[in-house]
Design an enzyme around this catalytic site. Sequence first.
Site, mmCIF file in Angstrom:
data_model
loop_
_atom_site.group_PDB
_atom_site.id
_atom_site.type_symbol
_atom_site.label_atom_id
_atom_site.label_comp_id
_atom_site.label_asym_id
_atom_site.label_seq_id
_atom_site.Cartn_x
_atom_site.Cartn_y
_atom_site.Cartn_z
ATOM 1 N N ASP A 60 15.300 2.477 4.536
ATOM 2 C CA ASP A 60 14.256 1.885 3.687
ATOM 3 C C ASP A 60 14.879 1.308 2.411
ATOM 4 O OD1 ASP A 60 12.710 3.098 5.591
ATOM 5 O OD2 ASP A 60 11.442 4.219 4.216
ATOM 6 N N PRO A 82 0.839 -1.204 0.000
ATOM 7 C CA PRO A 82 0.000 0.000 0.000
ATOM 8 C C PRO A 82 0.878 1.262 0.000
ATOM 9 C CG PRO A 82 -0.448 -1.381 1.954
ATOM 10 C CD PRO A 82 0.651 -2.046 1.190
ATOM 11 N N SER A 133 6.931 1.600 0.072
ATOM 12 C CA SER A 133 6.528 1.496 -1.340
ATOM 13 C C SER A 133 7.460 2.314 -2.249
ATOM 14 C CB SER A 133 5.066 1.904 -1.539
ATOM 15 O OG SER A 133 4.842 3.183 -1.029
ATOM 16 N N SER A 134 7.853 3.520 -1.827
ATOM 17 C CA SER A 134 8.732 4.349 -2.685
ATOM 18 C C SER A 134 10.134 3.751 -2.770
ATOM 19 C CB SER A 134 8.874 5.764 -2.139
ATOM 20 O OG SER A 134 7.640 6.329 -1.927
#
Length: 323
Positions: free
Chosen positions: A135, A84, A91-92
Amino acid sequence: MNGQPAVSASAPGKMIILGEHSVVYGKPAVALAINKRFYCRVSRSGEMILNGRRVPAFVHPHISSVINDNGLSGISMDAGTQIPTSSGLGSSAALSSSLSLAVRKLLGKETDQESIAKDAFNAEWNAQGRASPIDTSTCTHGGGVALNCPAGIGRELWRISRNDRSWNVSEFDVPEMTFVVGHTGIKAPTGPLVEKVRKYKEHNRFASDIIDEIGLVTLQGMNAIRRRDKEDLGDIMTRNHKLLSILGVSCNELNKLVNASLPYSYGAKLTGSGGGGSMIALTDQPEKVCEAISLRGGRPIVVRTGEEGVRLEEGLPETIDCI
Ligand code: MEV
C-alpha cells in the site's frame, strides 16, 4: 494555521489487483494508484494539532509514527481526503506518505520516494502490527507497482525488509484498463484482518497452502498483464477472490457485489484487506457494472489508473472531506 511556514502535499489511494494478504508473507502482489487523493498541510508546533484541534499525540498511530521517525513530538496538520477511510483503498497509506513528504520538506530533509516509502511503511507496520509495503509503496510511487515479481519483470525501485520478510518493490507497467470499485459501505480496518489471517495460518496448515496458491495465481496474473490479456487477468482475479474467501477475509456484502459484477466483467475480486471495504471489477462495460453494484446496495466509482504518486501541493483543495 498557526502563522508558521506551512508545507502541503498529497498522495493517491490504491487498489490491489492481485495478491493482498499473501504479500504480508513475502508473496508477490500488484497494485495501482487511483485518482482519489489524500491531502495534508503541516507547520511546526510543540503539540499535536489536527484540523485546528489539540489531540493526544497517540490518537492517530500513523501520524505519530511519521512525526516521531522524523524527530518531532508534535505538528500542526490540516488534512482532508477523497479516499473513503477503512475502505481497502489505501487511505492510511496515502496519509502516511503525504505526511512524510510534507514533514521532510518542512525540516529540510531528503524527499526521495524511497525514504518516504520507508517512513510510510514503518507507520503502517506500527499501526497494523504486521504489514507489507504494497500500500505504502504504491501510494508513494503512483502508477503500477509490483512486489516480489520475478527478475526481468518491472524496474526495481527499492527493497524493504522487516524481521524475517523481505520485499522487492518494482515499478510495473500496467496497460490502461477500466476498473469499477464497489464500496460496501462497511468500514473494515486492516489490522484485525491481517491478525485474523496470521492466527489462521498459525493454527492451520491449510491456510499456508492457500497463501502459497495466491502467490502462484498472482504470478500467472503478472504474466497475463504483460501479455495484455484481459480475459485471462479477469479469470485470475476471480480465482484470487475465491482463495481470499476461503482464507476468511471476504463477507456476504463483498461476495454479492463481486457476483453482481461478473456478468459484465472480465473478473472481479475484493481489494485490500476485505471484511467489508471494497471490491473491484475489470470491465469494458462500466455503466452496467455500476448499475449492478448500486442495485445490490454498493457504492460504485469508476476509477482512473496511472495516477501520479506523492507530490508537493500549493495548498489544500477547497472541497474535500476532513479526516
Ligand atoms: C491491505 O491493503 C493489504 C494487506 O495485504 C495488508 C498489507 O499488505 O499490509 C491485507
